[in-house]
Design an enzyme around this catalytic site. Sequence first.
Site, short mmCIF file in Angstrom:
data_model
loop_
_atom_site.label_atom_id
_atom_site.label_comp_id
_atom_site.label_asym_id
_atom_site.label_seq_id
_atom_site.Cartn_x
_atom_site.Cartn_y
_atom_site.Cartn_z
N ASP A 191 0.86 -1.18 0.00
CA ASP A 191 0.00 0.00 0.00
C ASP A 191 0.89 1.22 0.00
OD1 ASP A 191 -2.62 -0.87 -0.11
OD2 ASP A 191 -2.53 -1.56 1.96
N ASP A 238 -4.95 25.85 10.15
CA ASP A 238 -5.17 24.57 9.46
C ASP A 238 -4.35 23.50 10.18
OD1 ASP A 238 -5.50 22.47 7.83
OD2 ASP A 238 -4.94 23.51 5.97
N GLU A 278 -1.18 18.63 6.06
CA GLU A 278 -0.83 19.45 4.90
C GLU A 278 -0.63 20.90 5.35
OE1 GLU A 278 -3.36 17.32 4.86
OE2 GLU A 278 -3.25 16.09 3.06
N PHE A 318 -11.94 24.73 5.96
CA PHE A 318 -12.18 23.97 4.73
C PHE A 318 -13.54 23.29 4.82
CE2 PHE A 318 -12.14 20.03 2.35
CZ PHE A 318 -11.59 20.42 1.15
N GLN A 329 -17.91 21.83 0.45
CA GLN A 329 -18.58 22.62 -0.57
C GLN A 329 -17.63 23.63 -1.21
OE1 GLN A 329 -20.28 21.99 2.47
NE2 GLN A 329 -21.27 20.33 1.31
N ARG A 346 -14.29 23.79 -0.81
CA ARG A 346 -13.00 23.17 -1.14
C ARG A 346 -11.86 24.19 -1.01
NH1 ARG A 346 -14.11 21.44 -6.61
NH2 ARG A 346 -12.11 20.40 -6.75
N MET A 347 -12.00 25.08 -0.07
CA MET A 347 -10.98 26.10 0.18
C MET A 347 -10.92 26.33 1.68
SD MET A 347 -11.69 29.15 -2.51
CE MET A 347 -13.26 29.55 -1.77
N SER A 348 -9.78 26.90 2.11
CA SER A 348 -9.72 27.41 3.47
C SER A 348 -8.93 28.72 3.39
CB SER A 348 -9.05 26.41 4.40
OG SER A 348 -7.70 26.22 4.01
N LYS A 376 -6.76 29.54 0.08
CA LYS A 376 -5.97 28.51 -0.62
C LYS A 376 -6.86 27.29 -0.79
CE LYS A 376 -3.87 25.60 2.89
NZ LYS A 376 -4.55 25.92 4.15
#
Lengths: 548, 703, 276
Positions: B315, B352, B356, B386, B389, B391-393, B420
């Site tokens: 994996d 965040d 990532e 984030f 819906q 798909r950003m923060s 971003k």
Amino acid sequence: MAGWLFVITLVLAVAAAYRPLGDYLYRVVSGRKSNVVERGIYRLVGVDPNTEQTWGVYARSVLAFSAVSILFLYLFLRVQDKLWLSLGFDGVPTHIAWNTAVSFVTNTNWQAYSGESTMGHLAQMAGLSVQNFVSASVGIAVAVALIRGFAARKSQTLGNFWVDLTRITLRVLLPIAVLATLVFMIGGMVQNLSGGTDVTTLTGATQHITGGPVASQEAIKELGTNGGGFYNTNSAHPFENPTTWTNWIQLFLILCIPFAMPRVFGRMVGQNRQGYAIVAVMSVLALASIALTVGFEVHGGGTVPQAAGAAMEGKDVRFGVPNSATFGAVTTLTSTGAVNSFLDSYTSFGGMMPMVNMMLGEVAPGGVGAGLYGLLILATITVFVAGLMVGRTPEYVGKKIGAREMKLASLYFLVTPAVVLIGTAAAFATGHNSTALNTGPHGLSEVLYAFTSAGNNNGSAFAGITVNTPWWDTALGLAMLLGRFLPIILVLALAGSLARQKPVPESEGTLPTHQPLFVGLVVGVTIVLVALTFLPALALGPIAEGLS
Amino acid sequence: MTSLASKTPSSVRGGLLDLNQLWRSLPQALAKLDPRALWRNPVMFIVEVGSVFTTVLALTDPSVLAWIITVWLWLTVVFANLAEAVAEGRGKAQAAALRAAKQDTMAYLEDGREIAATELKQGDVVVVEAGQVIPGDGDVIEGIASVDESAITGESAPVIRESGGDRSAVTGGTKVLSDRIVVRITQKPGESFVDRMIALVEGANRQKTPNEIALNILLAALTIIFLLSVVTLQPLAIFSKAYQAAAPDTIAINAHGVTGIVLVSLIVCLIPTTIGALLSAIGIAGMDRLVQRNVLAMSGRAVEAAGDVNTLLLDKTGTITLGNRQASEFVPVDGVSASELADAAQLSSLADETPEGRSIVVLAKNEFGLREREPGLMTDATFVPFTAQTRMSGVDIEPSLQSGEGRAVGAVAGGRQIRKGAAGAVIKWVGHSSDEVSEIVDGISASGGTPLVVAEKGRILGVIHLKDVVKSGMRARFDEMRKMGIRTVMITGDNPRTAAAIAAEAGVDDFLAEATPEDKLALIKKEQEGGRLVAMTGDGTNDAPALAQADVGVAMNTGTSAAKEAGNMVDLDSDPTKLIEIVEIGKQLLITRGALTTFSIANDIAKYFAIIPAIFAAVYPGLDALNVMRLHSPGSAILSAVIFNALVIVALIPLALRGVRYRPSSASALLRRNLWIYGLGGVIVPFLGIKLIDLIIQFIPGI
Amino acid sequence: MRLPTWLSQHLAALRALLVMTVLLGLAYPLAFVAVGHLPGLSHKANGSMVSAGSTLIGQSFTDADGNPVPKYFQSRPSAAGDGYDPTSTAASNLGPESVVDTADAKSLLTQVCERSLAIGKLENVDGSRPYCTSDGVGAVLAVFYRDGLTGPVTRAVSVNQTGTPFIATYEGVTVESAKNGEDYVAEGGVITPIRGDAPAKPVVPADAVTASGSGLDPDISVAYANLQAPRIARERNLSPVRVHQLIEEHTEGRALGFMGEPAVNVLELNLALDGK
């Protein structure tokens, strides 16, 4: 020097024949088209050439053919006096007929009789010679069946014995034999049906010059690694081996097929280098053995050779010591057993070498077919131990060597030593060693040699021993029978088991079985196993004699 | 958890042997002398029969030599038993600890009944509260709890078990630390994981593996050959002795042939006692080495198969890569400096907490020296989380001049709005895009990375390059695998482009992208169709069919019961990289067997040179030339060989338990190395050993 | 009616064998018997016969009593019947350590010594050889040691001599002569061949004192022919040069220069001497 050149030219000739003869053999055993004669034979025999046989059916066909052959030959010899060309000889006595029938059907050609005073021409031609052909074909057929096992992908079948027998006999053995017969006749070999001619010698005595269809029998005797001589003194007899160059041709005929068989193996498994590896093992063993034998004989150690100035007892002048020793080594390295000089009178170590050659299991290069399957078994055992050492379940040309394969290979490997050792011990335990001509260690060697030769289907002898007694004929007959057919059954079973397997693809982690390292390993395993098995017995025979 | 990165590519090692262990195992070794038990090992059985025989001979016709040989023959058998007992002893200790965990557990059924854990049946539903021991293997069907699994894994940190999903399996004997769970029992009585584990480590019902069976056949054949070659020697010896009337009777040979004591000595020296004695110990120790690595193999067959593996399915996440994408580069658009972009990126990522996001902050600090700002101190900042819906923060900063932190960044009147996120979403937010941006985005995607576009109100600043980070040392590891002839295939849910890039970076041979469990199964079947053996790891229920199909299926202990049931090994550490070690252990097991077999057979050469002249030089003096070691006397020669034969077993016990050193390399290299060491060594060592022993024992009077 | 499989299998085998017998056992050899009648091959196919025998088959050049006829080159010793009997070809099969004579048979060593002595006498050369006594038997002692194989020598017997032993003492012990019918090995003697002081390369060549393998060896070595040349020249009043010339003419060299050994065909040579 000339002696070494003799060996070198043979090596070159056999090497030159490796590819063309091997490729030809490959085409014969893998071809499917039959010609008119073959189709006729299939019809007469009543087989469908297109049916494939499982290993069991293949084995039963081999055994049926051999059983019928033994019975037929036995009866033939028993009643030869009632047939044509018997030269006035009686029917062969029961125990000798049994021994001889088994001997020729098993490709051993051990001779408990003296050709010129026992066998009529018809018995030689239509009895013994026929077996010279077909017993050789059986050996090649079994080897081919084993190769098919290695090459197969999840198959239940190994080919068709009757087709193999017919094709090998008619397309390989017969044509080469025809050519060889012609060459031999040019060399001076006799080929007639004469019962012999009485001549008056220069000093007025009478000499009975014998005749017979010698050349035609001689050709297949060598080509099929049979070795049963027309006359008692075999290839020493000037009618069986008139010149120094017929001597060379005979050796070439003996060596060419056994040494070409690995090519068939390489071709059929689709990796010629595997064939080269096997032929390399054979060559290393054979060359070492020939060099040692010639070395020991030329050196001429021992009391009598020292007294005589050379080991010339039992050797003919035209061949001399080196070529005689070469012949002795080659015919015991193959399961031929023909002789052009008498091994019993060799130096102690020179005489030990033929024995050791046979003890190797007749694999370097061995008899036609039989040598290859014997060596493949040894390679399998080597692969097993070496394969473990690289950390994988051992595999050989893509086939896993598991418990069943090991069981069959181990049993194969057990058979001949068991036959030889038990036979020898039995002879001593029952006092039948008393028929040996020589005393002490050499007498022991004669007995050991007899069973080694019979068990390994060689047929040569330390001929001083008297073996045409009922006990010896029976015991050696059994040794030949077990030494031939038990291994054949085991080989075919192994072939069947391999054929059923799905091949494993080769990778970096696979033990490479085509590299010098592996070749050396197989050579080592062969020598060590043989040494360990037979050293005690050899120590009391030729080694004790040679070190006295 | 062992990480691949920390493990240098080197040999597999096992536990060491201490002398006390030998001593402690002695009583058991003696118990194993029972012929009914020894019968399973034909080689050693023959040695025992020989020992009994010489004992009788020594009793009826006592001599110093006879007694010493008899003692050493018995020792040979004891040493062999000792090897096995030591190997088993290690497992026994482990089993004892496991049993303790199983003692006296009570099960509280859902309906309020209370029964002994041993009486639980499949399908029973039990309730386990904090502080209680889970009474049997099963799946959590309700609740969530932290569980202490140290009893079986040795790992003290508690793990979370919850209903549904891939973390629902619990093991009997482990302890619930907090909360309450309801468990449906999936085991049959007496067949719990711990039960099986105990049986395995004890080696109680150890079955011979295929290769072991094959090797046993070879050893049996060799034994028969040597037996034959010695027994059939007797008539020849009698004949020779009778012929050479001048030869005096010696301790080795008389008119009745070779004496019984010497005959037995010769047989024992020739049959492959070394490997015969150590064979079962090697097998047990191989399993033990796995157990020490917290891997439970359900059968020895699986361990052997591991050595044969041709294809390894790995994996991607957790095995090949660190498991999370990380920021590796800031790519600004024209007119924006990299540090400007980094600053904006950092600001947007402060809140965040995803790996990532953290990696962006770390990269900004490392590359541009931007100190991390405490989000809590930035009172004027509103962080936009984030959502699926958007798909950003990002972050919205109030236009406040008081904020020192804000100013330091370079204030823009009217406040800031930074976002971003996925390219499409951010572009939509900005309202327009440029060719340059799409070029950068496409470039990053093509290289297997994930582009995160950073924008400030109305303007795109640039793109953050997120990429999967391949664990260090993986490439070397896979190169080794390739040398061993093993093909590595990476399994990932990524799209083919991303997968290809990571595969190239990690150096795997092949990859399966956008893999579904069905794809995995199909791949395994395809590989097997070509005759290859496949190994894989898995934890989810949907991995079960693939685990069952694979030749070596390693289930993670954290996985579901179904996965554990389907695989033939369980990794208690749940470390997917363990597979590589398992393969190495499998190989090492086979190599140890092969090496010691070679050693054992090669030993015979020297023994012949000791014994044959010792027996027969008395009949044919010329044979003394074979006494190349110039041993003192026939008696000392035979005794030296027997003693060497016994001692070499003891000397090799550590090797048998530890396994021979294994370095991943090609088969030819391995063979060459092992052949030199164990083949050539096997020829030479006994010459030295026998000579040395002879130098010592020649001083024993009567030898 | 269908036959059982095993039976039909054996019947197929029998049919196959019969077909092979006809093809390989009759057609093949008989075709070559026919070929043997072709001109050019017929002489060889019928045994390379000449007026007094076959050039391939050796013969004895002895008189009725078995003594060599001096005007002929002599062949090698032969173990075929009473010598060169093609109806009972054989080699001696005696081993390299066949050194003790028994009541019924001479050892190979004694045979070698005997032949060497006789040839030496016939050709007027030194017939001595290593391990041979001067009276032409194997120089072999049975040595008795105090402890069997070791210790001081207690007794020594010259086993092949009933007369005066070839050496007087061995290791200080007087050597006895042998008595008929005694088996000194069985009595505990250790067989010890004594090399003596004969030259390592005896004058009489090896092929002259050893029996051939076939018992029908038509050839002798060039050395042996040369050894006999003076006698032939003397008996036949020929110049030695002429005799050597004839030897050379009837010497078959090595085929292609490396196969076998140069050999002199005795019958052809003697026929040439007789002018036939």
